[in-house]
Design a protein around this motif. Structure first.
Motif, PDB file in Angstrom:
ATOM      1  N   ALA A   1       0.821  -0.999   0.063  1.00  0.00           N
ATOM      2  CA  ALA A   1      -0.009   0.006   0.109  1.00  0.00           C
ATOM      3  C   ALA A   1       0.948   1.253  -0.139  1.00  0.00           C
ATOM      4  O   ALA A   1       0.844   1.995   0.639  1.00  0.00           O
ATOM      5  N   GLU A   2       1.672   1.095  -1.109  1.00  0.00           N
ATOM      6  CA  GLU A   2       2.543   2.432  -1.010  1.00  0.00           C
ATOM      7  C   GLU A   2       2.033   3.888  -1.187  1.00  0.00           C
ATOM      8  O   GLU A   2       2.456   4.756  -0.323  1.00  0.00           O
ATOM      9  N   ASP A   3       0.829   3.871  -1.779  1.00  0.00           N
ATOM     10  CA  ASP A   3      -0.017   5.047  -1.943  1.00  0.00           C
ATOM     11  C   ASP A   3      -0.467   5.735  -0.610  1.00  0.00           C
ATOM     12  O   ASP A   3      -0.549   7.067  -0.414  1.00  0.00           O
ATOM     13  N   LEU A   4      -0.529   4.611   0.270  1.00  0.00           N
ATOM     14  CA  LEU A   4      -1.156   5.201   1.698  1.00  0.00           C
ATOM     15  C   LEU A   4      -0.132   6.108   2.475  1.00  0.00           C
ATOM     16  O   LEU A   4      -0.683   6.960   2.833  1.00  0.00           O
ATOM     17  N   GLY A   5       1.100   5.762   2.010  1.00  0.00           N
ATOM     18  CA  GLY A   5       2.302   6.470   2.648  1.00  0.00           C
ATOM     19  C   GLY A   5       2.408   8.000   2.290  1.00  0.00           C
ATOM     20  O   GLY A   5       2.986   8.762   2.938  1.00  0.00           O
TER      21      GLY A   5
END
Length: 171
Positions: A115-119
């Protein structure tokens, strides 16, 4: 923003996205962009504190098993995903990484764990609100993961450390 508000946003956006990490990130950016810039900074600090708290060798080993390998970047994205799963899963995994076998019973290494984009959700929301990049959070970055290193590729070590995960995901 309080910790309860943080976890409520995580839960609401995960539910709205039906568990899809990319959709959750989009929903989180939308929700954060409705807050004040200071609230977005608070959210970013709370997220970063959890991200750093999950930077543990034992949890990295569990991620390695779940995802059939987890180099540095993959473990970063796994920690974002773990936060996105909500407080119960996050706290349970940080406390006892082998508990992930029960905490995420439907884990699919093709679909889950990244969930890279959550970061980046707070960064995007802050920029949308202010036209400026998210300011430095003033949080010290750890030099390395907490805990003693061990060989993630040693089946004997992994089976002993993570008996429940090994039963489901081991070689």
């Amino acid at each position: 923003m309080y910790e309860t508000d943080f976890w409520q946003l995580i839960d609401e956006t995960r539910d709205a996205a039906e568990g899809d990490p990319d959709d959750q990130a989009d929903a989180l950016v939308e929700r954060l962009a409705q807050l004040t810039p200071d609230d977005v900074i608070d959210f970013a600090r709370l997220f970063e504190a959890r991200f750093q708290r999950a930077y543990r060798t034992e949890l990295w080993g569990a991620a390695h098993l779940l995802m059939d390998g987890a180099p540095d970047d993959a473990f970063d994205y796994f920690r974002c995903w773990l936060i996105g799963q909500g407080r119960e899963v996050f706290e349970g995994a940080v406390h006892e990484p082998d508990a992930l076998a029960d905490l995420v019973p439907d884990f699919d290494e093709e679909e889950d764990g990244d969930a890279e984009d959550l970061g980046y959700a707070a960064d995007e929301a802050y920029e949308a609100l202010t036209g400026l990049p998210l300011p430095d959070l003033g949080m010290e970055q750890p030099d390395g993961p907490e805990g003693e290193p061990f060989d993630f590729d040693d089946p004997e070590i992994m089976a002993k450390r993570f008996p429940r995960l090994w039963e489901r995901f081991g070689d």
